[in-house]
Scaffold this active site. Structure first.
Site, PDB file in Angstrom:
ATOM      1  N   TYR A   1      -4.266   1.043  -4.958  1.00 11.50           N
ATOM      2  CA  TYR A   1      -3.090   1.642  -4.338  1.00 11.50           C
ATOM      3  C   TYR A   1      -2.371   2.493  -5.384  1.00 11.50           C
ATOM      4  CZ  TYR A   1      -3.705  -1.736  -0.502  1.00 11.50           C
ATOM      5  OH  TYR A   1      -4.188  -2.482   0.551  1.00 11.50           O
TER       6      TYR A   1
ATOM      7  N   ASP B   1       1.619  -8.274  -1.204  1.00  7.34           N
ATOM      8  CA  ASP B   1       0.190  -7.947  -1.203  1.00  7.34           C
ATOM      9  C   ASP B   1       0.000  -6.524  -1.706  1.00  7.34           C
ATOM     10  OD1 ASP B   1      -2.699  -8.572   0.027  1.00  7.34           O
ATOM     11  OD2 ASP B   1      -2.155  -6.507   0.516  1.00  7.34           O
TER      12      ASP B   1
ATOM     13  N   TRP C   1       0.843  -1.199   0.000  1.00  7.48           N
ATOM     14  CA  TRP C   1       0.000   0.000   0.000  1.00  7.48           C
ATOM     15  C   TRP C   1       0.882   1.254   0.000  1.00  7.48           C
ATOM     16  CZ3 TRP C   1      -3.820   1.467   4.571  1.00  7.48           C
ATOM     17  CH2 TRP C   1      -4.576   2.583   4.189  1.00  7.48           C
TER      18      TRP C   1
ATOM     19  N   SER D   1     -10.790  -9.458   1.955  1.00  9.65           N
ATOM     20  CA  SER D   1     -10.153  -8.572   2.918  1.00  9.65           C
ATOM     21  C   SER D   1     -11.295  -7.927   3.689  1.00  9.65           C
ATOM     22  CB  SER D   1      -9.306  -7.521   2.208  1.00  9.65           C
ATOM     23  OG  SER D   1      -8.643  -6.691   3.135  1.00  9.65           O
TER      24      SER D   1
ATOM     25  N   HIS E   1     -12.168  -6.443  -1.747  1.00  5.02           N
ATOM     26  CA  HIS E   1     -11.483  -5.445  -0.952  1.00  5.02           C
ATOM     27  C   HIS E   1     -12.436  -4.720   0.003  1.00  5.02           C
ATOM     28  CE1 HIS E   1      -8.057  -2.196  -1.127  1.00  5.02           C
ATOM     29  NE2 HIS E   1      -8.314  -2.617   0.103  1.00  5.02           N
TER      30      HIS E   1
END
Length: 328
Positions: free
Chosen positions: A56, A51, A21, A153, A122
């Site tokens: 992002y 990941d 991220w 997630s 997500h």
């Protein structure tokens, strides 16, 4: 670094991965040269799990990863990405077959692969976990070879528990750290029982558990630790794990005496997470090679003594629990 089974997938991964991220956006200024160096350093040291997510840096993180892996050649690490946050507003209806395929096609292009190793929904709305058709759409994408496997997630333990009722959910990514203990209760045990991989994100509570912040620390306007303090942009639990900043700083001072000689507070925090065998991989972020290598070194610390584990639980119960435990 030790490897752990990634659930029932038949793959093993190193127990500390790379959370990408911060090399995309929302953590202040991003230096691509430093980000690339961090990835290379981690991979040189044996890291094999990365990941990322399609949002992002609007795909910038995915593209940087593709660039580094193309430069290196050879055996690829396991690369997990995410889909769903490109919706202008989160709604169950947005997780249509058309949208899911469009997002996944974009990640395939960004990562320059024919099949994605793992796609995670997500942090979709809670109602999405009660819509089997969404998971059936993911099954169809597996059948067509666009993704090898899928997971979720989540924000809340309740979402994680519902998600693993679907037989093809291979993994759950969840926040777990010394300021967020609840997942280790029922959810971790159920994930183990069902053979579901557990990916731990936000392991340092957005840097609070690095021990480097003070009351007068200032974050840039483009850093979520500034613009999401009260959940203005996304779930507040993603920023400092939902702990009020000043409360977290005070708790960190109580944790400092527990740091083993020669280690850092951040390394203690990572090693603490690895004490639970339900964890498949933990994904701290890194924006330079020094951070990346320090994260990996945490895996070499010896097992923490019972007294340390008990003291962390005591500090959590006394200082942190009222702010976070029942919310997530």
């Amino acid at each position: 670094m030790q490897s752990r089974p990634f659930g029932r997938t038949g793959r093993n991964v190193g127990e500390i991965g790379f959370g990408a991220w911060a090399i995309g956006a929302a953590w202040g200024k991003v230096d691509d040269a430093e980000s690339i160096a961090a990835l290379h350093a981690a991979l040189d040291a044996g890291l094999d799990f990365i990941d990322t997510a399609d949002v992002y840096g609007d795909g910038h993180s995915e593209r940087l990863i593709a660039r580094v892996l193309k430069e290196r050649g050879g055996e690829r690490p396991f690369v997990a990405t995410k889909a769903g946050r490109r919706l202008p507003a989160q709604a169950v209806e947005g997780y249509s077959a058309e949208n899911l395929e469009s997002w996944i096609d974009r990640s395939l292009r960004n990562l320059e692969v024919e099949t994605l190793d793992l796609v995670q929904l997500h942090c979709p709305p809670t109602d999405a976990y009660y819509r089997p058709e969404i998971f059936e759409r993911m099954d169809r994408l597996v059948e067509r070879g666009k993704i090898a496997r899928y997971g979720v997630s989540v924000e809340r333990v309740e979402e994680a528990l519902k998600a693993i009722e679907y037989p093809d959910v291979a993994s759950v990514q969840i926040i777990y750290n010394m300021f967020r203990l609840r997942p280790a209760q029922l959810f971790f045990r159920e994930a183990q029982r069902r053979g579901v991989a557990v990916i731990v994100r936000v392991p340092l509570a957005s840097g609070l558990l690095s021990g480097k912040f003070r009351a007068d620390t200032r974050f840039g306007a483009d850093d979520h630790r500034q613009f999401n303090r009260r959940g203005e942009a996304f779930d507040v639990g993603e920023t400092f794990s939902g702990v009020p900043y000043e409360v977290g700083l005070a708790a960190v001072e109580k944790l400092r005496p527990l740091v083993p000689e020669g280690a850092t507070l951040a390394q203690l925090a990572l090693r603490w997470i690895l004490m639970d065998e339900a964890v498949s991989v933990v994904i701290p972020g890194a924006r330079n090679p020094q951070q990346a290598l320090a994260n990996l070194a945490a895996a070499d610390l010896p097992a923490l003594p019972v007294a340390t584990m008990d003291e962390v639980a005591r500090i959590y119960d006394q200082d942190i629990r009222p702010h976070v435990h029942q919310r997530w």
